[in-house]
Design an enzyme around this catalytic site. Structure first.
Site, PDB file in Angstrom:
ATOM      1  N   SER A 126       4.607   2.018   8.367  1.00  0.00           N
ATOM      2  CA  SER A 126       4.221   1.052   7.339  1.00  0.00           C
ATOM      3  C   SER A 126       5.400   0.706   6.443  1.00  0.00           C
ATOM      4  O   SER A 126       6.196   1.572   6.077  1.00  0.00           O
ATOM      5  CB  SER A 126       3.100   1.627   6.465  1.00  0.00           C
ATOM      6  N   HIS A 181       0.818  -1.221   0.000  1.00  0.00           N
ATOM      7  CA  HIS A 181       0.000   0.000   0.000  1.00  0.00           C
ATOM      8  C   HIS A 181       0.849   1.267   0.000  1.00  0.00           C
ATOM      9  O   HIS A 181       0.339   2.351  -0.300  1.00  0.00           O
ATOM     10  CB  HIS A 181      -0.988  -0.002   1.178  1.00  0.00           C
ATOM     11  N   ASP A 195       0.003  -7.585   1.310  1.00  0.00           N
ATOM     12  CA  ASP A 195       0.484  -6.202   1.371  1.00  0.00           C
ATOM     13  C   ASP A 195       2.014  -6.173   1.351  1.00  0.00           C
ATOM     14  O   ASP A 195       2.668  -5.876   2.345  1.00  0.00           O
ATOM     15  CB  ASP A 195      -0.066  -5.534   2.636  1.00  0.00           C
TER      16      ASP A 195
END
EC number: 3.4.21.4
Length: 252
Positions: A206, A68, A113
């Site tokens: 992230s 992402h 992801d």
């Protein structure tokens, strides 16, 4: 725990029916300073000249991160800062030549992801810049792991200096059970969960590394709220995704 990235907003709406607790930026909660020489595989992925996500050095040319972080972004806007204690200065800033997101990446549920990117020039390894080995087996429940990143700290401001926090792995089945707030639809077979009281990782982290015994076991993916006992952090399971990582790194 905040949801890690705008792409997860739909997930939160489905999960809770209320996006009021979604935070646009997150943080390592309960963390402490981490010297880059003690986590030399950590990098900052910069988009439009600002820190967007963490990443992990796989080789002199390949960086691993969360899908992402790169999904539908322009490669011309991307650079990677390596060997730096701070995300906004120091080390070396390297342009990105290409990237690949997992073919099964799902921006709605953040399954698969994971992504790799290729740098425009090879890195020079040293004390503050080095690759990390990929785990070949998934960590068992209760394993102590370390997450690092530049996400916001407890005071709500983006951390200039690299932070770390120690967590414990939660068995995937337990994480997907009614004991916690997600459910089986959100905790995929390619994920692992980790948590600790008063410690967590969020949005600015992230794509960064989850490490056990000097091996990369996970990539920071998503979660809800920060350091909430009912919502563990969810990470891409590197051991499960290792064949894809190796193949994509060789092909990109």
């Amino acid at each position: 725990m905040a949801v890690y990235g705008i792409v997860a907003t739909v997930l939160v709406l489905l999960l809770l029916g209320d996006a009021s607790d979604v935070e646009a930026t997150g943080r390592i909660i309960g963390g402490s300073d981490q010297l880059i020489r003690n986590a030399p595989w950590q990098v900052s992925i910069q988009i439009s000249a600002r820190h967007e996500c963490g990443g992990v050095i796989y080789s002199k040319e390949i960086i691993i991160t969360a899908g992402h972080c790169l999904h539908e972004r322009s490669v011309t806007l991307m650079k990677v800062r390596v060997g730096a204690q701070n995300h906004n200065y120091g080390g070396t800033l390297v342009p990105v030549a290409a990237y690949k997101v997992h073919e099964q990446f799902d921006s709605r549920f953040l399954h698969y992801d994971i992504a790799v990117l290729r740098l425009s020039t090879p890195l020079t390894f040293g004390l503050s810049t080095r690759a990390i080995n990929l785990a070949s087996t998934s960590p068992s429940g209760g394993t102590t792991v370390t997450v690092t990143g530049w996400g916001h700290t407890d005071n709500g401001a983006l951390s200039d200096s690299l932070q770390k926090a120690q967590l414990q792995i939660i068995d995937r089945g337990e994480c997907a059970s009614q004991k916690f707030g997600y459910g089986a639809d959100f905790v995929g077979e390619e994920t692992i969960c980790a948590a600790s009281t008063d410690a967590d990782a969020c949005t600015g982290d992230s794509g960064g590394p989850l490490v056990a015994s000097s091996q990369l076991v996970g990539i920071v993916s998503w979660g809800y709220r920060c350091a909430d006992d009912n919502y563990p952090g969810v990470y891409a399971d590197v051991a499960i995704l290792r064949p894809w990582i190796v193949k994509a790194a060789n092909a990109i």
